[in-house]
Design an enzyme around this catalytic site. Sequence first.
Site, PDB file in Angstrom:
ATOM      1  N   ASP A  75       0.846  -1.196   0.000  1.00 33.73           N
ATOM      2  CA  ASP A  75       0.000   0.000   0.000  1.00 33.73           C
ATOM      3  C   ASP A  75       0.880   1.244   0.000  1.00 33.73           C
ATOM      4  O   ASP A  75       1.448   1.612   1.023  1.00 33.73           O
ATOM      5  CB  ASP A  75      -0.890  -0.049   1.254  1.00 33.73           C
ATOM      6  CG  ASP A  75      -1.764   1.184   1.385  1.00 33.73           C
ATOM      7  OD1 ASP A  75      -1.894   1.924   0.392  1.00 33.73           O
ATOM      8  OD2 ASP A  75      -2.313   1.386   2.484  1.00 33.73           O
TER       9      ASP A  75
ATOM     10  N   ASN B   3      -0.096   4.418  -0.778  1.00 32.12           N
ATOM     11  CA  ASN B   3      -0.723   5.705  -0.428  1.00 32.12           C
ATOM     12  C   ASN B   3      -1.490   5.660   0.890  1.00 32.12           C
ATOM     13  O   ASN B   3      -2.314   6.537   1.178  1.00 32.12           O
ATOM     14  CB  ASN B   3      -1.637   6.198  -1.559  1.00 32.12           C
ATOM     15  CG  ASN B   3      -2.790   5.222  -1.797  1.00 32.12           C
ATOM     16  OD1 ASN B   3      -2.786   4.105  -1.270  1.00 32.12           O
ATOM     17  ND2 ASN B   3      -3.777   5.627  -2.562  1.00 32.12           N
TER      18      ASN B   3
ATOM     19  N   ASP C 165      -3.946   3.884   2.271  1.00 31.00           N
ATOM     20  CA  ASP C 165      -5.408   3.834   2.432  1.00 31.00           C
ATOM     21  C   ASP C 165      -5.861   2.421   2.810  1.00 31.00           C
ATOM     22  O   ASP C 165      -7.042   2.111   2.782  1.00 31.00           O
ATOM     23  CB  ASP C 165      -6.118   4.300   1.148  1.00 31.00           C
ATOM     24  CG  ASP C 165      -5.805   3.392  -0.049  1.00 31.00           C
ATOM     25  OD1 ASP C 165      -4.978   2.463   0.094  1.00 31.00           O
ATOM     26  OD2 ASP C 165      -6.377   3.608  -1.121  1.00 31.00           O
TER      27      ASP C 165
ATOM     28  N   ASP D  42      -1.686  -1.149  -4.102  1.00 33.66           N
ATOM     29  CA  ASP D  42      -1.961  -0.386  -5.323  1.00 33.66           C
ATOM     30  C   ASP D  42      -0.822  -0.537  -6.335  1.00 33.66           C
ATOM     31  O   ASP D  42       0.217  -1.154  -6.050  1.00 33.66           O
ATOM     32  CB  ASP D  42      -2.180   1.091  -4.980  1.00 33.66           C
ATOM     33  CG  ASP D  42      -1.176   1.583  -3.951  1.00 33.66           C
ATOM     34  OD1 ASP D  42       0.028   1.390  -4.195  1.00 33.66           O
ATOM     35  OD2 ASP D  42      -1.575   2.127  -2.899  1.00 33.66           O
TER      36      ASP D  42
ATOM     37  N   ASP E   8      -4.063 -10.007 -15.992  1.00 29.14           N
ATOM     38  CA  ASP E   8      -5.183 -10.950 -15.995  1.00 29.14           C
ATOM     39  C   ASP E   8      -6.174 -10.475 -17.058  1.00 29.14           C
ATOM     40  O   ASP E   8      -6.490  -9.297 -17.118  1.00 29.14           O
ATOM     41  CB  ASP E   8      -5.862 -10.938 -14.618  1.00 29.14           C
ATOM     42  CG  ASP E   8      -6.045 -12.325 -14.057  1.00 29.14           C
ATOM     43  OD1 ASP E   8      -6.776 -13.103 -14.688  1.00 29.14           O
ATOM     44  OD2 ASP E   8      -5.461 -12.617 -13.004  1.00 29.14           O
TER      45      ASP E   8
ATOM     46  N   GLU F  82      -6.178 -20.335 -17.562  1.00 36.60           N
ATOM     47  CA  GLU F  82      -6.593 -21.051 -16.350  1.00 36.60           C
ATOM     48  C   GLU F  82      -7.619 -22.094 -16.771  1.00 36.60           C
ATOM     49  O   GLU F  82      -8.725 -21.747 -17.189  1.00 36.60           O
ATOM     50  CB  GLU F  82      -7.225 -20.068 -15.365  1.00 36.60           C
ATOM     51  CG  GLU F  82      -7.597 -20.746 -14.063  1.00 36.60           C
ATOM     52  CD  GLU F  82      -8.707 -20.038 -13.312  1.00 36.60           C
ATOM     53  OE1 GLU F  82      -8.749 -20.153 -12.079  1.00 36.60           O
ATOM     54  OE2 GLU F  82      -9.560 -19.378 -13.944  1.00 36.60           O
TER      55      GLU F  82
ATOM     56  N   HIS G 220      -3.917 -17.340  -5.657  1.00 38.40           N
ATOM     57  CA  HIS G 220      -4.797 -16.531  -4.807  1.00 38.40           C
ATOM     58  C   HIS G 220      -6.137 -17.196  -4.531  1.00 38.40           C
ATOM     59  O   HIS G 220      -6.975 -16.619  -3.860  1.00 38.40           O
ATOM     60  CB  HIS G 220      -5.013 -15.172  -5.485  1.00 38.40           C
ATOM     61  CG  HIS G 220      -5.745 -15.315  -6.790  1.00 38.40           C
ATOM     62  ND1 HIS G 220      -5.175 -15.906  -7.897  1.00 38.40           N
ATOM     63  CD2 HIS G 220      -7.003 -14.978  -7.157  1.00 38.40           C
ATOM     64  CE1 HIS G 220      -6.051 -15.933  -8.882  1.00 38.40           C
ATOM     65  NE2 HIS G 220      -7.171 -15.373  -8.458  1.00 38.40           N
TER      66      HIS G 220
HETATM   67  C1  NOJ Z   1     -10.594 -17.581 -11.410  1.00 33.46           C
HETATM   68  C2  NOJ Z   1      -9.918 -16.547 -10.567  1.00 33.46           C
HETATM   69  O1  NOJ Z   1      -8.622 -16.991 -10.259  1.00 33.46           O
HETATM   70  C3  NOJ Z   1     -10.776 -16.357  -9.345  1.00 33.46           C
HETATM   71  O2  NOJ Z   1     -10.150 -15.586  -8.363  1.00 33.46           O
HETATM   72  C4  NOJ Z   1     -12.092 -15.757  -9.781  1.00 33.46           C
HETATM   73  O3  NOJ Z   1     -12.962 -15.696  -8.685  1.00 33.46           O
HETATM   74  C5  NOJ Z   1     -12.752 -16.587 -10.888  1.00 33.46           C
HETATM   75  N1  NOJ Z   1     -11.839 -17.045 -11.882  1.00 33.46           N
HETATM   76  C6  NOJ Z   1     -13.824 -15.772 -11.569  1.00 33.46           C
HETATM   77  O4  NOJ Z   1     -13.256 -14.768 -12.342  1.00 33.46           O
END
Ligand code: NOJ
Length: 565
Positions: free
Chosen positions: A21, A23, A25, A29, A98, A258, A333
Amino acid sequence: MQKKWWMESVGYQIYPKSFYDSNQDGVGDLNGIYEKLEYLKDLGINLVWICPFYDSPMDDNGYDVRDFYKVSKLFGSLEDFRKLVDKAHELGIKIVMDFVLNHTSDEHQWFIESKSAVDNPYRDYYIWHEGKIVDGKKIEPTNWGSFFGGSCWNYDETTDSYYMKIFSNKMPDLNWNNPMVQEEMVQVGKWWLDFGVDGFRIDAVSHLDRDEFIDIKDSTDKYPLDWKKFSNLPKVHDYLKKMNYELFKPYDALTIGEVGGQATIEEAKRYAGFDSNELSMVFNFDHNWCNNLFEITNPKKLKTNVLDLKKTFNKWQTAFENDGWVPLNWLNHDQPRLMSQYGDFKYPLESGKMLATALHMKRGTPFIYQGEEIGMTNYPFDDVNEFNDISSKATYTYELEKTPDDPVRALKVASLRSRDNARTAMQWSKDLYGGFSEVKPLLPVNRNYRKINVEDQIIDKNSLWHHYKKLIELRRFSAYRDVITYGTYEQIDLDHDQIYIYKRKLNDQTLLIINSFSKKDIKYDLSSYGILSVLLSNYKNQKIKQSHITLRPFESIVFEIKEKS
Ligand code: NOJ
């Protein structure tokens, strides 16, 4: 085989909300990423994948895109991203964004138009269907379930119809059958490639086509989730071939799809074989849950199924050995933290290093998920209100419905699998909030930041962080660069249920990588190999006697060997 820059890269995945972070908040970012580029360079990586930072109402933390051509104010501005890309390139780091193809936010202008009237020109950008009348009541067109719980259809009263959404209600699915949608997405991609990004991680790419709208039979669930209804269907490949021809190929862009949708090897090769003309490589999730996580509520009972893990690794490595390339990642993630999934808290340093070596010496492009390099762990949730992630909340609700009198069990189950575990603030230092921000972060900081943080691990030459750095040095800059990148992969002792061993070979160099997943000492016969040297290990020395090695808990070694004939 054609050699590509991305085959010789080591990637790092950033979840912008919780990286740094700048800034103050409470939210990470783009400038935060900019400020940490030198850190990434120092670690040795040369490729960064940044999770979505488009303008978004953040129902799913940015995967619900409101405007593909704008940066979310939460993360900064387009100028910030310009600065970031330029500096990254100066440092020799490529940037991958992404790219969300399957859906948009319901606040995207296309959807606002689409839902306004059946004859609106944007109507067919999304998948609309009449409801079904059952016993005089209108219900969803099919009983299909969605990934985030409930039906995969949502009702919209403006036109008295349902739209498809395999994730949340606020994420309507795009209709890829419509050539206009394909064209729009080619334009979005061109815009970002012209801006200067080097490629895309393509979200949910296996879901771009739908099966016939027929109910799922024989399920006790009201909305059964059957991936096959919207995963890896034939038309996805037509769409990707078109994207490749018009977008990816002309720009020579790196594309990592993915394909969570339980893709088989054959399907994965259709996406990412060298001659598939679709994607550069695909992330699969087969190795993500090789344990009993879905059967337990107490994390102490977690047990890795080493044989399963080994089988999975072997399957993917051998399938792509001649005609394709794979990304190498433990988790991302969307899963719990690596240390809490496959590591051992009695031996955090040994097991953390072993897991890193086991993955990084394989053939493919490694990706480190932020915080993995210091061994960050799951968050100890003790209240459902601590969940930020929409799917963690849905899991909790689903589990609570099963045992309404036992909310503690529901919380434990949801916590174990929660995606929020991976999304806690990056632990940079011992300072308040782990040095992530000076104010209370939006996503929680794990209480263990004083013990696990970047600053300490950079000082400690024996840390996990330095082990990752050494692995990257070996792969990118050492005399073993070529064998690690392009060498063959051969897994041995497939049936050993505690040691994962493989060989990498190129010309006159052969490496033997041994990784013990056991807490106990294990003897292993090395008599068929002439040991030339030890390139890396998580112990100071090796216990070898009469050609047998005694592997200590989680011991991991990269040997250079000569095979005895
Ligand atoms: C895969 C992503 O990695 C995930 O975080 C997301 O919730 C779903 N696709 C929907 O976009």
